[in-house]
Design a protein around this motif. Structure first.
Motif, PDB file in Angstrom:
ATOM      1  N   TRP A  63      -3.678  -5.711  14.392  1.00 41.87           N
ATOM      2  CA  TRP A  63      -2.600  -4.894  14.300  1.00 41.87           C
ATOM      3  C   TRP A  63      -2.931  -3.495  15.059  1.00 41.87           C
ATOM      4  O   TRP A  63      -2.266  -2.648  15.602  1.00 41.87           O
ATOM      5  N   GLN A  66      -2.958  -3.880  18.679  1.00 41.71           N
ATOM      6  CA  GLN A  66      -1.395  -3.840  19.581  1.00 41.71           C
ATOM      7  C   GLN A  66      -0.889  -2.560  19.087  1.00 41.71           C
ATOM      8  O   GLN A  66       0.112  -2.037  19.933  1.00 41.71           O
ATOM      9  N   ASN A  67      -1.126  -1.778  18.225  1.00 38.57           N
ATOM     10  CA  ASN A  67      -0.583  -0.447  17.821  1.00 38.57           C
ATOM     11  C   ASN A  67      -1.484   0.916  18.465  1.00 38.57           C
ATOM     12  O   ASN A  67      -0.997   2.086  17.976  1.00 38.57           O
ATOM     13  N   HIS A 120       9.579   6.438  11.411  1.00 40.96           N
ATOM     14  CA  HIS A 120       8.431   6.411  12.263  1.00 40.96           C
ATOM     15  C   HIS A 120       7.430   7.465  11.933  1.00 40.96           C
ATOM     16  O   HIS A 120       6.236   7.708  12.203  1.00 40.96           O
ATOM     17  N   GLN A 124       3.674   7.445  10.847  1.00 38.50           N
ATOM     18  CA  GLN A 124       2.528   7.977  11.744  1.00 38.50           C
ATOM     19  C   GLN A 124       1.854   8.825  11.049  1.00 38.50           C
ATOM     20  O   GLN A 124       0.588   9.095  11.031  1.00 38.50           O
ATOM     21  N   ILE A 178       1.766  -1.433   4.596  1.00 39.74           N
ATOM     22  CA  ILE A 178       0.808  -1.187   5.489  1.00 39.74           C
ATOM     23  C   ILE A 178      -0.759  -0.970   4.822  1.00 39.74           C
ATOM     24  O   ILE A 178      -1.536  -1.405   5.399  1.00 39.74           O
ATOM     25  N   HIS A 294       5.156   5.082  17.725  1.00 36.43           N
ATOM     26  CA  HIS A 294       5.678   4.067  17.031  1.00 36.43           C
ATOM     27  C   HIS A 294       4.690   2.888  16.619  1.00 36.43           C
ATOM     28  O   HIS A 294       3.869   2.583  17.303  1.00 36.43           O
ATOM     29  N   VAL A 295       4.606   2.505  15.329  1.00 40.24           N
ATOM     30  CA  VAL A 295       3.940   1.717  14.827  1.00 40.24           C
ATOM     31  C   VAL A 295       4.641   0.381  14.412  1.00 40.24           C
ATOM     32  O   VAL A 295       5.627   0.856  13.555  1.00 40.24           O
ATOM     33  N   ASP A 296       4.363  -0.799  14.670  1.00 38.84           N
ATOM     34  CA  ASP A 296       4.891  -1.816  14.060  1.00 38.84           C
ATOM     35  C   ASP A 296       4.618  -1.951  12.574  1.00 38.84           C
ATOM     36  O   ASP A 296       3.389  -1.939  12.287  1.00 38.84           O
ATOM     37  N   PHE A 297       5.468  -1.953  11.770  1.00 38.98           N
ATOM     38  CA  PHE A 297       5.423  -2.135  10.468  1.00 38.98           C
ATOM     39  C   PHE A 297       5.754  -3.314   9.899  1.00 38.98           C
ATOM     40  O   PHE A 297       7.106  -3.711  10.230  1.00 38.98           O
ATOM     41  N   PRO A 298       5.327  -3.892   8.893  1.00 41.39           N
ATOM     42  CA  PRO A 298       6.034  -5.235   8.195  1.00 41.39           C
ATOM     43  C   PRO A 298       7.261  -5.004   7.505  1.00 41.39           C
ATOM     44  O   PRO A 298       7.532  -3.904   6.907  1.00 41.39           O
ATOM     45  N   GLU A 299       8.212  -5.741   7.759  1.00 40.64           N
ATOM     46  CA  GLU A 299       9.458  -5.588   6.962  1.00 40.64           C
ATOM     47  C   GLU A 299       9.005  -5.807   5.527  1.00 40.64           C
ATOM     48  O   GLU A 299       8.407  -6.866   5.287  1.00 40.64           O
TER      49      GLU A 299
END
Length: 334
Positions: A63, A66-67, A120, A124, A178, A294-299
């Motif tokens: 994670w 990737q972010n 976002h 952040q 997160i 932008h960070v991918d965050f879990p649904e």
């Protein structure tokens, strides 16, 4: 029969020795030289199961890669007016240190509106404070005290709870997810202060849903919590809302240098300067862009502890709203 902690640490260490770049590099930003303490945190989060802890840690490292989390401290929230709006609506600050050297973070859970920017930007900002804590504040505290300090204390002020928190459950669940997945076991104790009746009622409903290790960390203190907190920290380290009964966490209370939410407070001045300094170092590589990082965050999970808590809170708050016409409530913010 499960492994004893020492054996579990050795097994996890052996498996982590096999990871390759770029995971190995980002792992250094996670452990900051305190490898064993980091492995223990992830093992605790997975009930001392080395296999599950290994998966959790590798997922965390992926994670981060990737972010581009390693570079998030060089990505300022701009323009400055937007950053100020985020700070004024996501109330958090460093008020001082406990006598054991743990950083004390104050969180204005009741007055944080989280409504001045997109999700976002708040994500952040939250991650930047996590990373600054882990890469700057905790290593500095460890060096000062000559021993590993890898956790903090959080004091959550419930002054000003509002029913509009129903609109923020999703964002708070994202931030909580997160933290749970990527920053486990970073908080020693959560002290909750200035609790109105309605929080106490919801806490009675939510508490049974929490895992035992989570419940043990939460202490709901009477009033502003000053007397209890003075047992573990000096007066100067108390959050401003704990220094005077009924003072609350108003973003306008006290002078800027005393109010740990204020941009004039040394913590925010240092954080702001650090991020801008890191940004200038990166400018030769790439220009600073406006817009959120932008960070991918879990649904929010469909099942499990967090989903159950969020669902129960929503249901209970709605009951208060429909049955009693209550209009002042806000959720605990981690």
């Amino acid at each position: 029969m499960g492994l004893v902690p020492e054996e579990a640490v050795k097994e996890l260490q052996a498996s982590m020795d096999q990871v390759e770049e770029p995971l190995k590099k980002t792992f250094q930003n996670v452990h900051q030289g305190y490898v064993t303490q980091t492995l223990v945190r992830f093992l605790k989060a997975r009930e001392w199961n080395p296999s599950k802890a290994h998966k959790m840690l590798v997922d965390c490292l992926n994670w981060r890669v990737q972010n581009d989390i390693d570079n998030i401290l060089s990505r300022p929230i701009i323009p400055p007016d937007l950053y100020r709006a985020v700070r004024d609506s996501q109330l958090i600050g460093l008020s001082g240190y406990s006598r054991e050297g743990l950083p004390v973070f104050a969180i204005g859970a009741g007055l944080s509106t989280l409504d001045k920017a997109s999700v976002h930007y708040y994500v952040q900002s939250h991650i930047q404070i996590n990373e600054y804590r882990d890469r700057v504040i905790l290593p500095s505290a460890s060096k000062k005290h000559g021993r590993p300090i890898t956790k903090c204390i959080k004091v959550l002020d419930m002054t000003g709870l509002k029913l509009s928190a129903l609109n923020q459950i999703k964002l708070l669940t994202i931030i909580s997810s997160i933290d749970d997945l990527n920053y486990p076991e970073k908080t020693e104790t959560y002290y909750v202060v200035n609790t109105p009746y309605i929080f106490s009622a919801c806490w009675k409903v939510v508490k049974p849903l929490l895992q035992e290790r989570t419940k043990r960390k939460v202490q709901v203190l009477p009033g502003c919590g000053r007397e209890e907190l003075l047992k573990i920290m000096d007066y100067s380290s108390l959050p401003h809302f704990c220094k005077k009964e009924g003072s609350g966490s108003s973003k306008h209370s006290g002078r800027g240098s005393e109010n740990c939410y204020s941009l004039d407070h040394p913590f925010h001045q240092q954080l702001y300067s650090y991020i801008n300094q890191q940004a200038r170092l990166r400018e030769s590589v790439e220009p600073i862009k406006q817009g959120s990082f932008h960070v991918d965050f879990p649904e929010p999970p469909a099942e499990g502890e967090e989903a159950s808590i969020a669902k129960t809170l929503e249901s209970e708050l709605q009951k208060f709203h429909n049955g009693n016409g209550v209009s002042d409530l806000k959720i605990i913010d981690d």
